[in-house]
Design an enzyme around this catalytic site. Structure first.
Site, PDB file in Angstrom:
ATOM      1  N   ASP A  13      44.625  44.350  30.651  1.00 43.87           N
ATOM      2  CA  ASP A  13      43.512  45.264  30.934  1.00 43.87           C
ATOM      3  C   ASP A  13      43.926  46.699  30.652  1.00 43.87           C
ATOM      4  O   ASP A  13      44.957  47.167  31.165  1.00 43.87           O
ATOM      5  CB  ASP A  13      43.080  45.147  32.396  1.00 43.87           C
ATOM      6  N   GLY A  38      42.911  39.320  34.667  1.00 43.05           N
ATOM      7  CA  GLY A  38      42.450  37.941  34.800  1.00 43.05           C
ATOM      8  C   GLY A  38      42.413  37.590  36.269  1.00 43.05           C
ATOM      9  O   GLY A  38      43.297  37.997  37.040  1.00 43.05           O
ATOM     10  N   ARG A  89      43.853  37.663  25.159  1.00 44.59           N
ATOM     11  CA  ARG A  89      42.873  38.729  24.940  1.00 44.59           C
ATOM     12  C   ARG A  89      43.289  40.044  25.593  1.00 44.59           C
ATOM     13  O   ARG A  89      44.158  40.093  26.468  1.00 44.59           O
ATOM     14  CB  ARG A  89      41.500  38.317  25.474  1.00 44.59           C
ATOM     15  N   ASN A  91      41.141  43.356  27.393  1.00 43.77           N
ATOM     16  CA  ASN A  91      39.883  43.950  27.827  1.00 43.77           C
ATOM     17  C   ASN A  91      40.095  45.437  28.071  1.00 43.77           C
ATOM     18  O   ASN A  91      41.228  45.874  28.291  1.00 43.77           O
ATOM     19  CB  ASN A  91      39.382  43.296  29.124  1.00 43.77           C
ATOM     20  N   ASN A 186      28.657  35.290  43.971  1.00 49.44           N
ATOM     21  CA  ASN A 186      27.787  36.430  44.209  1.00 49.44           C
ATOM     22  C   ASN A 186      26.342  35.924  44.260  1.00 49.44           C
ATOM     23  O   ASN A 186      26.066  34.735  44.080  1.00 49.44           O
ATOM     24  CB  ASN A 186      27.978  37.526  43.159  1.00 49.44           C
ATOM     25  N   LEU A 224      27.118  40.145  48.637  1.00 48.56           N
ATOM     26  CA  LEU A 224      25.843  40.836  48.497  1.00 48.56           C
ATOM     27  C   LEU A 224      26.024  42.258  47.998  1.00 48.56           C
ATOM     28  O   LEU A 224      25.253  43.146  48.341  1.00 48.56           O
ATOM     29  CB  LEU A 224      25.110  40.839  49.847  1.00 48.56           C
ATOM     30  N   ASP A 256      38.361  39.863  43.180  1.00 49.35           N
ATOM     31  CA  ASP A 256      39.727  39.341  43.290  1.00 49.35           C
ATOM     32  C   ASP A 256      40.405  39.857  44.558  1.00 49.35           C
ATOM     33  O   ASP A 256      41.166  39.132  45.211  1.00 49.35           O
ATOM     34  CB  ASP A 256      40.546  39.747  42.069  1.00 49.35           C
TER      35      ASP A 256
END
Length: 314
Positions: A13, A38, A89, A91, A186, A224, A256
């Protein structure tokens, strides 16, 4: 190892800040920060920082895979990487100073072969002693079968391990009703089970109890956003916690952090209620800081003390 975390779609990241994001022009960035990323990796790093040893398992390939392992080694985070041919990957998240908005760009995961998936299964499940908790966190690459987390859930549960699910889409749906101990969803992920997104709390509680009664998981949590989170269990427990209002600096890693604090508290022997409350406080604490990690434990203690406990009417 008491806790094993899994990340089938790890990443490096990259975080940066720019004054203004321009269309069709250069947007020069500063404050660049590189972190392992991740779901399961974030969870494991947090839990280790909280004070409990944990192992994170993930596939790693290419230069990004090497860099990911270097970053984890630098932190002293224990991991077991499975070599794969496809590139891990990267990000990146860019915060625009003028608006305060964060733009988070997430890229596809690696292509994993049948042999590489089998190696991942062995690394996740084959331990001298089964872990107390197995955290299956984050997305799965398109090359991974939809029932991959479900298969792991059945195998680990049969060994007496409590499985924690924190995923979405086909990865999540393939793992529900397979004997997992707890799942954190969520509001939109819960709606994918066939419910509206705008039901009031008392109605949401009824819907969650209905799902738990069907055997979805033993403990179901629905977050929420700024409205806290709701928990229902097959034993009849239900809790609703609301954190204090807080500014949002970076939402990356908030979920996380929730799972990290919750699993850490459970592994320490604390009640489900207290673990859940810590999870809500941890997510609220994380969004107030940069990066993807829970780092300010003094703030966590303060937010925890201010986390309210409104009752949910039947």
């Amino acid at each position: 190892m008491p806790i094993v975390c899994v990340t089938m779609n790890p990443a490096v990241d990259l975080f940066a800040v720019t004054d203004t994001i321009y269309a069709d022009s250069k947007s020069r960035c500063d404050k660049a920060q590189e972190e392992p990323g991740g779901g399961g990796i974030n969870v494991a790093r947090n839990i280790q920082r909280l004070g409990t040893n944990t192992l994170v398992v993930f596939p790693a390939g290419g230069l990004n895979g090497e860099r990911l392992q270097q970053l984890l080694e630098r932190e002293g985070c224990m991991f077991r990487s499975v070599p794969v041919a496809s590139e891990t990957r990267q990000n990146f998240a860019i915060t625009e100073r003028t608006s305060g908005a964060m733009h988070h760009f997430v890229f596809p995961g690696p292509d994993l072969s049948t042999d590489e998936l089998a190696a991942c299964r062995r690394a996740i499940l084959e331990h001298q002693q089964p872990p107390d908790y197995l955290v299956l966190s984050g997305s799965i690459p398109a090359s991974v079968p939809a029932d991959f987390y479900g298969e792991l859930t059945r195998s680990a549960s049969a060994l007496g391990t409590k499985v924690i699910l924190d995923s979405s889409g086909r990865a999540l749906h393939g793992a529900l009703y397979q004997g997992a101990y707890l799942a954190k969803l969520n509001r939109y992920e819960f709606a994918e089970l066939g419910y509206p997104t705008d039901a009031p709390i008392h109605e949401l509680k009824r819907q969650m109890e209905e799902e738990v009664g069907k055997g979805t998981v033993d403990v179901l949590i629905v977050t929420l956003a700024r409205g806290g989170a709701l928990l229902c269990s097959k034993n009849g427990e239900h809790y609703y916690f609301m954190p204090p209002p807080s500014p949002i600096v970076s939402h990356v890693g908030a979920g996380d952090s929730f799972v990290s604090a919750l699993v850490f508290q459970l592994q320490q022997g604390n009640s489900l209620r207290e673990a859940f409350r810590y999870g809500v406080a941890a997510a609220s604490t994380k969004v107030q800081t940069e990066g993807n990690q829970l780092t300010d434990f003094n703030k966590l203690a303060a937010v925890y003390a201010q986390t309210d406990t409104p009752q949910v009417e039947a």
